[in-house]
Design an enzyme around this catalytic site. Sequence first.
Site, PDB file in Angstrom:
ATOM      1  N   ARG A  63      44.713  47.464  35.970  1.00 42.58           N
ATOM      2  CA  ARG A  63      45.272  46.964  37.219  1.00 42.58           C
ATOM      3  C   ARG A  63      46.034  45.671  36.913  1.00 42.58           C
ATOM      4  NH1 ARG A  63      39.942  44.491  40.396  1.00 42.58           N
ATOM      5  NH2 ARG A  63      39.683  42.696  39.035  1.00 42.58           N
TER       6      ARG A  63
ATOM      7  N   ASN B 113      45.864  40.689  45.541  1.00 47.39           N
ATOM      8  CA  ASN B 113      44.460  40.425  45.251  1.00 47.39           C
ATOM      9  C   ASN B 113      44.352  39.544  44.024  1.00 47.39           C
ATOM     10  OD1 ASN B 113      41.575  41.201  45.884  1.00 47.39           O
ATOM     11  ND2 ASN B 113      41.663  41.735  43.714  1.00 47.39           N
ATOM     12  N   GLU B 114      43.717  38.398  44.185  1.00 44.59           N
ATOM     13  CA  GLU B 114      43.474  37.508  43.038  1.00 44.59           C
ATOM     14  C   GLU B 114      44.710  37.400  42.140  1.00 44.59           C
ATOM     15  OE1 GLU B 114      39.915  38.840  41.058  1.00 44.59           O
ATOM     16  OE2 GLU B 114      38.656  37.693  42.428  1.00 44.59           O
TER      17      GLU B 114
ATOM     18  N   GLU C 241      34.857  37.757  48.716  1.00 44.96           N
ATOM     19  CA  GLU C 241      34.112  38.686  47.867  1.00 44.96           C
ATOM     20  C   GLU C 241      32.916  37.978  47.275  1.00 44.96           C
ATOM     21  OE1 GLU C 241      36.251  40.348  44.599  1.00 44.96           O
ATOM     22  OE2 GLU C 241      38.014  40.826  45.796  1.00 44.96           O
TER      23      GLU C 241
ATOM     24  N   LYS D 142      32.210  51.272  38.238  1.00 44.41           N
ATOM     25  CA  LYS D 142      31.132  52.094  38.815  1.00 44.41           C
ATOM     26  C   LYS D 142      29.758  51.448  38.638  1.00 44.41           C
ATOM     27  CE  LYS D 142      31.219  55.256  34.837  1.00 44.41           C
ATOM     28  NZ  LYS D 142      32.390  54.587  34.189  1.00 44.41           N
TER      29      LYS D 142
ATOM     30  N   HIS E 161      29.363  48.191  39.007  1.00 42.53           N
ATOM     31  CA  HIS E 161      29.385  46.966  39.824  1.00 42.53           C
ATOM     32  C   HIS E 161      28.751  47.313  41.160  1.00 42.53           C
ATOM     33  CE1 HIS E 161      30.863  43.614  42.184  1.00 42.53           C
ATOM     34  NE2 HIS E 161      31.375  43.058  41.106  1.00 42.53           N
TER      35      HIS E 161
HETATM   36  C1  GAL Z   1      37.215  40.624  41.814  1.00 43.41           C
HETATM   37  C2  GAL Z   1      38.237  41.620  42.328  1.00 43.41           C
HETATM   38  C3  GAL Z   1      37.589  42.879  42.836  1.00 43.41           C
HETATM   39  C4  GAL Z   1      36.542  43.350  41.881  1.00 43.41           C
HETATM   40  C5  GAL Z   1      35.530  42.260  41.675  1.00 43.41           C
HETATM   41  C6  GAL Z   1      34.407  42.640  40.752  1.00 43.41           C
HETATM   42  O1  GAL Z   1      37.781  39.851  40.827  1.00 43.41           O
HETATM   43  O2  GAL Z   1      39.021  41.041  43.338  1.00 43.41           O
HETATM   44  O3  GAL Z   1      38.571  43.862  43.026  1.00 43.41           O
HETATM   45  O4  GAL Z   1      37.148  43.703  40.665  1.00 43.41           O
HETATM   46  O5  GAL Z   1      36.165  41.154  41.108  1.00 43.41           O
HETATM   47  O6  GAL Z   1      33.526  41.563  40.576  1.00 43.41           O
END
Ligand code: GAL
Length: 660
Positions: A119, A157-158, A310, A359, A361
Site C-alpha cells: 500500500r 490515510n497516514e 485508530e 489478518k 492484527h
Molecule cells: C495504521 C493504519 C491502518 C492499519 C494499522 C495497523 O498505521 O492506518 O490501516 O494498518 O496501522 O496497526
Amino acid sequence: MPTGKRPTLDDATRGRLLFGGDYNPEQWPEETWHEDVRLMRDARVNSVTLGVFSWSKLEPRPGAREFGWLDRLMDLMHDNGIGVVLATPTASPPPWMGHLHPDTLPVDQDGRTEWWGGRQHFSHSSATYRRYAAAITEDLAARYGDHPALTMWHINNEYCTYDWSDEAAARFRHWLRNRYGTLDALNEAWGTAFWSQGYGDWAEIHTPRHAHYLKNPTQVLDFRRFTSDMLLECYAAERDIVRRATPHLPVTTNFMPLWSGQDAWRWAEEEDVVSVDLYPDPRDPLGAQSGALVQDMTRSQARGPWMLMEQAAGPVNWRGVNHPKPRGLNRLWSLQAVARGADAVCYFQWRQSRQGAEKFHSGMVSHAGEEGRTYREVKQLGADLARIGAEVTGRHTAGDIAILHDWHAWWAGAQDGRPSGEVDHPDVLRAWYRALWEAHLATDFAHPEHDLTAYRLVVVPQLYALTDAAIDNLRAYVHGGGTLVCGFLTGVADEDDRVRPGGMDARLRELFGIRTLHEWWPLEREETVETDGFRGTLWSEEIEESADASVEAAYMGGELDGLPAVLRRGRAWYVSTLPEPAALRGLLARVAADAGVRPVLDGLPDGVEAVRRGDLLFVLNHGREPVTVQVPGTHTDLLTGATVTDTVALGRYGVAVLRP
Ligand code: GAL
C-alpha cells in the site's frame, strides 16, 4: 485558505463521544454486513470510517465507477443510526494505475521503485496520481455529499511516503526556487562551499539520493520540509474538493504519533479535526506515558477536542512480538484518551481480517467473534462511553506547563555526522515527558514560536535548531516572568542548520548564564556521569558559568569535575545532561513548585494518573494492584453513578470519572 467559520468535531459528535473504527466491509460477503451492524448496535458503535483502502473496488478500471456496494453500505449505516466518516481511498492506488502509469510509483533514494502489491505506493509528486486522486474524490463528494449518514471526511490515510524520483526532483527545484529565490541564496543556505558542492544551474539539483558519503545536511533538511509540504499539497487538494461539495462537514486526516515525516503543527492548521492513530505496546511499562504524550500533543495541535482515529483492541501485527491487551487495558487507555480531550475513540479495525497482510492484527471483533473477550470488552467500553458522553463533551483539558516541540528542529538535529548517534530526539522528549507525567504535572505542547505567556512553566527537552523568532520568544517569555527549563543540544543551529557562533546561540547562553561552551562530552550508551546530586546519562558538557549564574548541580570526577551540570540564571534553567528518571522528575517537580505549578492531585500513588477535563476529574490506575486514592470532597462517579467521598477505590486498570 478558506474563509468563514469551519465546522469542528462538535458538529460530528453533537454531545456524544464517537465510538467505532475503520470498517472494511469489502473484505466480507454481504451477509456479514448485517451481522456487523447487529454487533455494532449492541456495542453502541455510532461511527465507522468507510473506504480507506477501497480504491480498486470503487474504480476497478481507469475511470470506471462501482458505487453500488458503497451506496448499500451508506444506507445500511444510516438505517442503523451509525454515522460515516468517509475516506478518500487515495492511500492505495489500484494495480492498474502503476501498471499503466509507472510515473505514479515512488522511487527510493537508491533508485528502486516501490511497486504495488502493498500500500502507499503513490508518488506525492506525480501529476498523474494527483489527477486520478482528484477525480475519485470529486465523484465521491458528488455522490455522497448529501447522504444523511455522512458526518465527516477522512482524507487518504497516514500520509507518510517519500519520493526521490525525477518528478519529485522537478518539484523539489520548484519548491527551492520559492524558498530561496536565487541560486546564490541556496548555495549560501546549504553551505555548498564545503566539499565542492556549489550549484551553477537549478537543473543540477536533485533530491538527496544515494551518495558515497555524508550528504549535505541542509539539502536533506530541505528535502524533509519539501516532503511534508508535498504531502500537504496532496491532502489540501482533496480537502478542497470535499469542502466545496460539503462546506458544512469537517475534514481530517489521521496523523501517526510523533511521526517524523510531517510537520504536524503546520498540518493541523489545515484540518478541521485533528486525529491520530495510537498503538502503545501493551507490554511496555511506559506505555501509559507514551500514549499520554501523544494525546497531549494531539490536543495541543487541535487546540480543542480531537479524535483517536485508530488504536488496537488487541494485538498489532507489526512488532517483533505482538502482545494482546490484558483484560481492562483497552478500556483504561481509551478513557485515558478521553480524559486528555478525545471526543472520539476509534479503532483499526472493526472486524479482524481473515486474509491479507493484517489478518493477525486485532479488530474490535476478533477471530474469536462475538463470544471473544475482545468484543465483550469493546461492548462494555461502548456502554461506558455512552454513559459519560454528554457530560464529557464540551469540557476541555488544558495543561499548566508547555513542552516545546518542533519538527524542523528534530529534522535538523537527526542528521548523520553529528556528535552522538545515541541521541534520539523522540527518546529525549519521552524521557522529559515521563518525568513530568510521573510528577503528576499537566502538560500541553507548543511550538517554539507560539505565544507562551499563558504558561507559568515552559519545558524544552531539546530543540537543536531554533529560529531567531523562537529565541526571541523564549527570552521574552522569561523576561516577562515565565520559568524556562531547557535540555542540552538546544539552540545550537539556525533554520539552515548553520551552527550558531559559540556553539549555542549567544542570547540563549546569556539567558541561562553560560559564559562559554567549551566542548560537548557525549556518553556511550550504558555510560553514566556523576554529579553532586544525581547521575546523568547520554550527554555531558564542558561549560563555564557566568558570574550571575548559580550552579544547581556540578559534575563530579572525570574530566568535567566541578563544572556545572545544571545551571540557573533567575528563572531560566539549563540541564546539560539527561538525568536518570527519578532525578529528572525531582528536578522538574522542584522547578514547577517554584513556578507555582501544582500537581493535578496531591499524594497520588505511583502508577495512578489524574487528569482534569473541565471540572471532571479522571483517576486512572495503570497498575494491576487495587489502589485507594485520596480525592478530597464529594463527587459522583459518572461511570458507576456512585457517590464518592474523599477516597476512591480502583481495581486493576480501574478508572473513575468524578464530577464534583
Ligand atoms: C495504521 C493504519 C491502518 C492499519 C494499522 C495497523 O498505521 O492506518 O490501516 O494498518 O496501522 O496497526
